[in-house]
Each structure stands twice: as C-alpha cells, then as structure tokens.
Scaffold this motif. Structure first.
Motif, PDB file in Angstrom:
ATOM      1  N   ARG B  45     -28.178 -17.864  10.072  1.00  0.00           N
ATOM      2  CA  ARG B  45     -27.057 -18.638  10.625  1.00  0.00           C
ATOM      3  C   ARG B  45     -25.775 -18.322   9.860  1.00  0.00           C
ATOM      4  NH1 ARG B  45     -28.001 -24.867  11.052  1.00  0.00           N
ATOM      5  NH2 ARG B  45     -26.293 -24.814  12.552  1.00  0.00           N
ATOM      6  N   PHE B  50     -22.940 -18.200  12.475  1.00  0.00           N
ATOM      7  CA  PHE B  50     -23.397 -19.141  13.508  1.00  0.00           C
ATOM      8  C   PHE B  50     -23.129 -18.593  14.907  1.00  0.00           C
ATOM      9  CE2 PHE B  50     -22.157 -21.260   9.635  1.00  0.00           C
ATOM     10  CZ  PHE B  50     -23.293 -21.985   9.318  1.00  0.00           C
ATOM     11  N   HIS B  58     -20.716 -18.510  19.897  1.00  0.00           N
ATOM     12  CA  HIS B  58     -20.982 -19.366  18.734  1.00  0.00           C
ATOM     13  C   HIS B  58     -21.905 -20.510  19.164  1.00  0.00           C
ATOM     14  CE1 HIS B  58     -19.971 -22.405  15.620  1.00  0.00           C
ATOM     15  NE2 HIS B  58     -19.672 -21.371  14.857  1.00  0.00           N
ATOM     16  N   GLU B  59     -22.565 -21.106  18.178  1.00  0.00           N
ATOM     17  CA  GLU B  59     -23.448 -22.242  18.493  1.00  0.00           C
ATOM     18  C   GLU B  59     -22.722 -23.291  19.333  1.00  0.00           C
ATOM     19  OE1 GLU B  59     -25.066 -23.854  14.894  1.00  0.00           O
ATOM     20  OE2 GLU B  59     -26.189 -22.044  14.415  1.00  0.00           O
ATOM     21  N   VAL B  60     -21.458 -23.544  18.983  1.00  0.00           N
ATOM     22  CA  VAL B  60     -20.730 -24.602  19.699  1.00  0.00           C
ATOM     23  C   VAL B  60     -20.506 -24.228  21.165  1.00  0.00           C
ATOM     24  CG1 VAL B  60     -18.362 -23.826  19.160  1.00  0.00           C
ATOM     25  CG2 VAL B  60     -18.800 -26.231  19.503  1.00  0.00           C
ATOM     26  N   ALA B  63     -23.378 -25.472  23.185  1.00  0.00           N
ATOM     27  CA  ALA B  63     -23.785 -26.880  23.046  1.00  0.00           C
ATOM     28  C   ALA B  63     -24.014 -27.525  24.409  1.00  0.00           C
ATOM     29  CB  ALA B  63     -22.726 -27.646  22.267  1.00  0.00           C
ATOM     30  N   ARG B 226     -13.999 -29.873  17.355  1.00  0.00           N
ATOM     31  CA  ARG B 226     -15.348 -29.586  17.862  1.00  0.00           C
ATOM     32  C   ARG B 226     -15.657 -28.097  17.762  1.00  0.00           C
ATOM     33  NH1 ARG B 226     -18.154 -32.966  21.161  1.00  0.00           N
ATOM     34  NH2 ARG B 226     -17.332 -35.065  21.160  1.00  0.00           N
ATOM     35  N   ARG B 228     -15.310 -26.226  15.280  1.00  0.00           N
ATOM     36  CA  ARG B 228     -15.366 -25.819  13.875  1.00  0.00           C
ATOM     37  C   ARG B 228     -16.300 -24.616  13.736  1.00  0.00           C
ATOM     38  NH1 ARG B 228     -16.011 -30.511  10.473  1.00  0.00           N
ATOM     39  NH2 ARG B 228     -14.890 -31.656  12.057  1.00  0.00           N
ATOM     40  N   PRO B 231     -20.596 -25.315  11.521  1.00  0.00           N
ATOM     41  CA  PRO B 231     -21.013 -26.584  12.135  1.00  0.00           C
ATOM     42  C   PRO B 231     -21.315 -27.659  11.093  1.00  0.00           C
ATOM     43  CG  PRO B 231     -22.344 -24.735  12.911  1.00  0.00           C
ATOM     44  CD  PRO B 231     -21.539 -24.232  11.770  1.00  0.00           C
ATOM     45  N   ARG B 232     -21.281 -28.894  11.559  1.00  0.00           N
ATOM     46  CA  ARG B 232     -21.572 -30.009  10.643  1.00  0.00           C
ATOM     47  C   ARG B 232     -22.991 -29.913  10.090  1.00  0.00           C
ATOM     48  NH1 ARG B 232     -17.853 -34.174  10.770  1.00  0.00           N
ATOM     49  NH2 ARG B 232     -16.548 -34.295  12.624  1.00  0.00           N
ATOM     50  N   ASP B 233     -23.903 -29.343  10.860  1.00  0.00           N
ATOM     51  CA  ASP B 233     -25.297 -29.289  10.399  1.00  0.00           C
ATOM     52  C   ASP B 233     -25.594 -27.950   9.710  1.00  0.00           C
ATOM     53  OD1 ASP B 233     -25.360 -27.584  12.528  1.00  0.00           O
ATOM     54  OD2 ASP B 233     -27.317 -28.236  13.252  1.00  0.00           O
ATOM     55  N   ARG B 234     -24.557 -27.376   9.097  1.00  0.00           N
ATOM     56  CA  ARG B 234     -24.767 -26.099   8.400  1.00  0.00           C
ATOM     57  C   ARG B 234     -25.851 -26.260   7.333  1.00  0.00           C
ATOM     58  NH1 ARG B 234     -20.380 -28.691   7.076  1.00  0.00           N
ATOM     59  NH2 ARG B 234     -19.980 -29.312   4.921  1.00  0.00           N
TER      60      ARG B 234
END
Lengths: 265, 261
Positions: B45, B50, B58-60, B63, B226, B228, B231-234
C-alpha cells in the motif's frame, strides 16, 4: 465465539454535554450508578476538548448550548477527530428539521434522538449499549483493515454476520453506515451478477486470443464487456454523489446572486 | 514533499502517469506458505502510494464500489504463480492493484503469442508508455507492442476506471474552482457592510451571505479532504519492521497539493 468482537477494548466512557447544571449532574450521577465512567461538559467547546483527549466512545449531546456553538457543530468537530464516536442526542427540539438536515449533511453518527426532559434514565440504557457495541465493532473493523487486508471492511462484516448470526442486524447497520448510501441488497446482487458475466468474458477472451482467433468474435466479446462495465458503473455512481457535502450548483448560485447584489464584482 | 501535522496531502485532480520508474523502498521479511504474500499488503500500500500500480486509480477513487462488499485492492503477481512457483511470495513480484486490473489480467501470460511483453512500473517509466486521453489511460504509441499488450491485459480502457478518474477530476476541479473564486468573499462582504452603514437590512444580508460563504467553503474543503493521498486507515507498521519509509512514492507526492485539515 464472536470473532473476538467482545474482546476489543473500547472505553465504556460516556461524555454528557448539557449546559443546564442540574440536569447534567443528575444524569451523570444516575449513569455512574449504572456502572459507566462519565465525563461532563457544559458547552460545545469544552466537549470538543474533552472528546479530543480521545476517551468517550459515546456522547450524550444536548443541542442548544451556550457560548455560540450548538450541539450539531460540537458533534461535527468531535466526529472529525474521533470518527468512531457515536452520539445520542437528548433535546427538546427533536422535531426541528434544521437539526436533522445538518446532522445528515455532516453524516453524524447519531444513534438516537431522545426527548428532553427524560422521563426515565433507564430508557437510555439499551440505546447506550447498542451505541457502544457499534463503536466496538467499528474499532474492530479498523484494526482488521490495517492488519488483515485484503479482507476489506464490508466483506469482513459479511463474514462476521455469517459467523455470528446474533450480530447480523448490527453488522448490516454498520455496513450501511460505512457505505453511506442507500444501496440495497438488490443492487449488490445485480453487480455481483454483472461481475460474474464479466469474469466469464475475460476468461473466454484469454482462452481464444491468439494468432488463429476470430477478430470479429473477439470484438463482440469486448463490446459486451464494455456494456457490462458501463452498467456496473451506472449502478455504483447513483450512490457516489451521496459521499460529498458540497453542492457545486448551489455554490454557483451563491456566487452569482452575491455578485449581482454587490454590483457585478 | 514534507507535510506538516495540520496539513494533508491531497490527490491531484488527475494522477498523471508516473514520470519515473517506481523505486521500491520496502524490504519486508520474506514470507512463506500458500498465502504468505498477503503479509506484504501494508508494504505494498505504501510502496505504490495506495494506488493501483497499473491504472493508477487510488483507493479513494474506488470507495464508491464498496457497496459491492468485496476487496477493492489486491496483490498482483506479475510473474504468474503457475509459471514460476518461486514468485508466489517474492516481494519484488508483488504489485498493488485494483480489483479491476487484477481480474482482467487473470492468467494472461507475461508474453503473448506475438512476442509482446507486459510492462510494470518499477522497470518502465509509465509516462513514456501511457498517456491520458479523455480520462482514459492508453498506450502512448500504437506501435509500442508492449504498451498495447499491457493496456489490453490490464484492460486500462475499462469504463469503470475511466469514469472513476473522470469523477475525481470533476469533483476536485469544481471544489477548487469554488474555493478559488470565493477567496476573499467574506472580506468583500464586510467592506460592503461597512459601506452600507445605517442600512440594517443590507448589513444583515451581508452577514448572512458571509456566513453562507464560510459554510460552503468549509464543505468544499471537507470534500477535498476526502481525496487525501494517505488514507486515514494507513498502516502504521509493516513487515519491514520500521516505518521510516512510510511515505508516498516521489512520483505521486510531487503531484499532490496541501490542504489544512
């Protein structure tokens, strides 16, 4: 066994945000007697500071608070820094649309709206317990996402619900919150069917492709593939917009109206 | 790019194909067993920012596809496990890929019957082989057989990818445009209110308008956050045993911009 959900450590600490001292202290005292660890705050700014220290899992929030910050704004700031926090709104303004609209706009995780004054504190207990359980589940998912990918949160929830039927309802609720959309099981099923056909087409394509393959047949496969991929994207994109708060057309309207009034600047 | 504590690196409206080869920073302890490669997930990741190593989503971006409830990103084995069993848990053979790239390639060989070879971004500069046309990632030169085969194998023209790319571009551009056009709007309204001193109705209007601008600017900023890049769960730890290299690859970080959270 519930896949360790019960073992996840989430604080059973509550934060009561209420500007009226007597109500605040009375509620705190009753909840302490029922075994919770309780913090209190008399206004929005203090609640954000207290919650910022990262302790309370569930916040019992009044809406009308002094010092310029109301309960929705305080909840928004708390949730921004502690995304797992759950809120129980205790208010005499439960039916005011504007509060609900703002709560929805900020996607606040509000477990329940409870009328004030409270007739019986015991009516709160099942709500608090459910909120704590959800926070536990979300915290567990966060850890799973970090530690055990590629199992993503949603498939994990599905596995969890299959493994432990007693929490299926809760798992589905959390899934809906995570997805933040109204996507129904029918749509998910439709996508899974599309995916299955897409997988079959890819398999067929790679089986046939080569020097002796029929280009017209391969072209037909690709065409059908594109059709299905677009169908899937159509379904998903119906829900994609719901993730965003800003409405560009409202923004444009605001700019134009203001310019007109300010004399075309 | 260094980002301060209150700043967030936000993705560009369009991620351009990498201008350099990706240099792997991670050296995870070798894993064994049937699914040992899964233990590289955190490293992968970070390694690819990511993002899917092939289509760059990207992961986002994906989503929205969470409603399907299946994993959105996987470890792709560049050298097929069936052809080279030793490649199963070899970290250098693992690439972070979106579910679409991963599925479309399936068991497509590294070299096709025409002698064209698959490309990967640690040995080939992606921008030399691919470019974006109307949000679709395509082989830059139709005569580049390797790029054409890679685009075919990973189905880079899959509309699900193109449409997600377009969605990000439009979301970001609209919000950035609003923020840029309304920079200073509140000051302008204050000046207007001062000029209209004595006209209570006008002052009230200016105050309400200023609040509205403030609120909408905040919503637009929240939306941008959003996107970013990290990610917040990095992952905060990985199989390398340290986190000194937990940063975006240079090819992505140089395309990000900063936003205050």
């Amino acid at each position: 066994m519930a896949l360790g959900v019960a073992e996840v450590e989430v604080s059973r600490r509550l934060l009561i945000v209420e500007d009226e001292e007597r109500s605040r202290e009375a509620l705190a005292s009753m909840l302490k007697r029922r075994g919770y660890e309780v913090q209190t705050a008399s206004n929005g700014a203090t609640s954000v500071r207290r919650a910022g220290r990262g302790s309370a899992s569930v916040v019992l929030m009044d809406l009308v608070l002094g010092n310029g910050m109301d309960g929705i704004e305080a909840a928004r700031l708390i949730q921004r820094h502690n995304p797992l926090t759950a809120f129980i709104v205790i208010t005499a303004h439960r039916h005011e649309e504007s509060y609900h609209a703002r709560a929805k706009q900020h996607k606040l995780r509000i477990e329940a709206w409870v009328d004030k004054p409270l007739d019986d504190v015991d009516q709160l207990l099942p709500i608090i317990e459910k909120a704590l359980r959800k926070v536990e589940l979300l915290a567990h998912l966060e850890r799973v996402r970090v530690k055990e990918e590629p199992l993503d949160s949603l498939s994990y929830l599905r596995a969890l619900a299959d493994f432990d039927p007693s929490i299926r309802g809760l798992a589905n609720e959390v899934r809906d919150e995570l997805v933040g959309s109204e996507a129904g099981a029918g749509e998910q099923e439709a996508i899974m069917q599309i995916r299955s056909e897409i997988d079959g087409l890819y398999d067929e394509f790679w089986r046939l492709v080569g020097p002796d393959s029929d280009p017209a047949h391969l072209a037909r496969l690709r065409e059908r593939l594109r059709e299905l991929q677009n169908q899937e994207a159509d379904i998903v994109e119906q829900h994609a917009e719901a993730r965003f708060s800003f409405d560009p057309s409202q923004g444009r309207q605001l700019i134009e109206e203001t310019r007109r009034r300010l004399g075309g600047k | 790019m260094t980002v301060t504590a209150s700043e967030v690196a936000v993705l560009p409206s369009v991620t351009l194909p990498w201008a350099e080869e990706i240099v792997r920073q991670h050296r995870p302890k070798p894993a064994g067993g049937e699914r040992g490669y899964r233990l590289y997930h955190e490293c992968l990741r970070w390694e690819f920012g990511f993002c899917c190593a092939f289509c760059l989503l990207h992961e986002v971006d994906l989503a929205a596809y969470e409603i399907v409830g299946t994993a959105l990103f996987h470890a792709e084995h560049f050298r097929l496990r069936s052809k080279d069993p030793g490649a199963l848990n070899r970290y250098s053979n693992c690439f972070y890929t979106c579910c679409f790239c991963n599925t479309s390639r399936g068991k497509a060989p590294n070299e096709d019957s025409l002698g064209r070879s698959l490309l990967e971004p640690t040995t080939r500069v992606w921008s030399e082989a691919f470019h974006l046309v109307d949000d679709e990632l395509r082989a830059r030169d139709p005569g580049d057989g390797d790029a054409a085969y890679t685009a075919l194998a990973y189905d880079l023209g899959d509309p699900r990818k193109t449409r997600r790319r377009r969605a990000r571009r439009e979301y970001i551009e609209k919000r950035v445009k609003f923020l840029s056009e309304t920079r200073g709007a509140e000051d302008e309204l204050v000046t207007f209110a001062i000029k209209m001193s004595g006209d209570d109705e006008a002052i009230k209007w200016a105050r309400e308008r200023a609040n509205k601008f403030k609120e909408m600017r905040r919503l637009a900023t929240d939306d941008l956050l959003r996107f970013r890049a990290v990610p917040r769960d990095r992952p905060t730890s990985c199989r390398c045993g340290h986190n000194g290299h937990h940063r975006l690859p240079h090819v992505l970080s140089q395309q990000t911009s900063r936003l205050v959270d």
